[in-house]
Enzyme design. Sequence first.
Site, PDB file in Angstrom:
ATOM      1  N   TYR A  53      -6.617  -9.907  -1.379  1.00  0.00           N
ATOM      2  CA  TYR A  53      -7.389  -8.827  -0.783  1.00  0.00           C
ATOM      3  C   TYR A  53      -8.694  -9.446  -0.284  1.00  0.00           C
ATOM      4  O   TYR A  53      -9.713  -9.505  -0.985  1.00  0.00           O
ATOM      5  CB  TYR A  53      -7.639  -7.714  -1.794  1.00  0.00           C
ATOM      6  N   SER A 204      -0.490   2.759  -1.593  1.00  0.00           N
ATOM      7  CA  SER A 204      -0.500   3.428  -0.292  1.00  0.00           C
ATOM      8  C   SER A 204      -0.064   4.890  -0.416  1.00  0.00           C
ATOM      9  O   SER A 204       0.782   5.357   0.346  1.00  0.00           O
ATOM     10  CB  SER A 204       0.426   2.694   0.693  1.00  0.00           C
ATOM     11  N   GLY A 208      -1.514   4.532   4.032  1.00  0.00           N
ATOM     12  CA  GLY A 208      -2.438   3.632   4.691  1.00  0.00           C
ATOM     13  C   GLY A 208      -3.613   4.377   5.296  1.00  0.00           C
ATOM     14  O   GLY A 208      -3.727   5.597   5.200  1.00  0.00           O
TER      15      GLY A 208
END
Length: 286
Positions: A53, A204, A208
């Site tokens: 990330y 998610s 998203g």
Amino acid sequence: MKTRKLGTDTVSAVGLGGMYLSIQGRPDEAQAIATIHAALDAGVTLIDTADVYCLDETDIGHNERVIAKALRGRRERAIVATKGGLRRPGGAWARDARPEHLRRACGASLAALGVDAIDVYQLHAPDDKVPFADSVGALARLREEGKIRQVGLSNVTVAQIDQAVAIVPIASVQNRWNPSWRGPEQDGVLAACERHGIAFIAYSPFGGARGARDLGQTGTLAVQAHERGMSPHRLVLAWMLARSPVAIPIAGARRPESIRDSAAAADVALAPADVAAVQTSFGGKP
């Protein structure tokens, strides 16, 4: 905050997904830390991250370092789950679940998080170039060495879950699940987690960033949420919690306001008729 079991740990029913604090479009560090603190203050005790990330290979561990900084003086209040098994060459996402890569990645995550043992270390994704048992076996050895406390999987199938539990105790499975992607309900993964007593971490949950923006336009979901006096996002998380006793959705957030709203889903009680109505609102069968 209501809680759920994650292996040997008890965590908040809603977790914080750290990805949006470190990828393209990320907030500055002060806002990122404020968002993590808002999550803790709202009762969130599960924070999900990954070494990748970040923006690219030169930025590996960015999210883990931000989380470590935010948790200084508050470390006992959170379970941190991180992942290994991907790389970020040139900002792309590439799988690398070789045992030697997982060992190096785990060592780097230990340093980035500033801990002696990682709470939950998850295989980010199976690698077609590496036997799945070899990847899981590498995590089992890291657990035996005390570098990780619990093992998790991500982006896996039922067959892979069954194979993994024969190698090492599996605390969690993290797959995508949202109103537009009902895969875990249809492919048996959610049922397999229930059968094995494994926490299902839903990533998610809004589909998203774009899905989160469009969620209020999904069927009659916005109307139902308005009638209940909440955001569509909170209603979706409440639906997930009501849908399965092992579900732990992790909501991504860039702002304190977002995670506060998501955390409140843990206190929403939906009757079976409500669950069916919510499913129907985004095209699902009741």
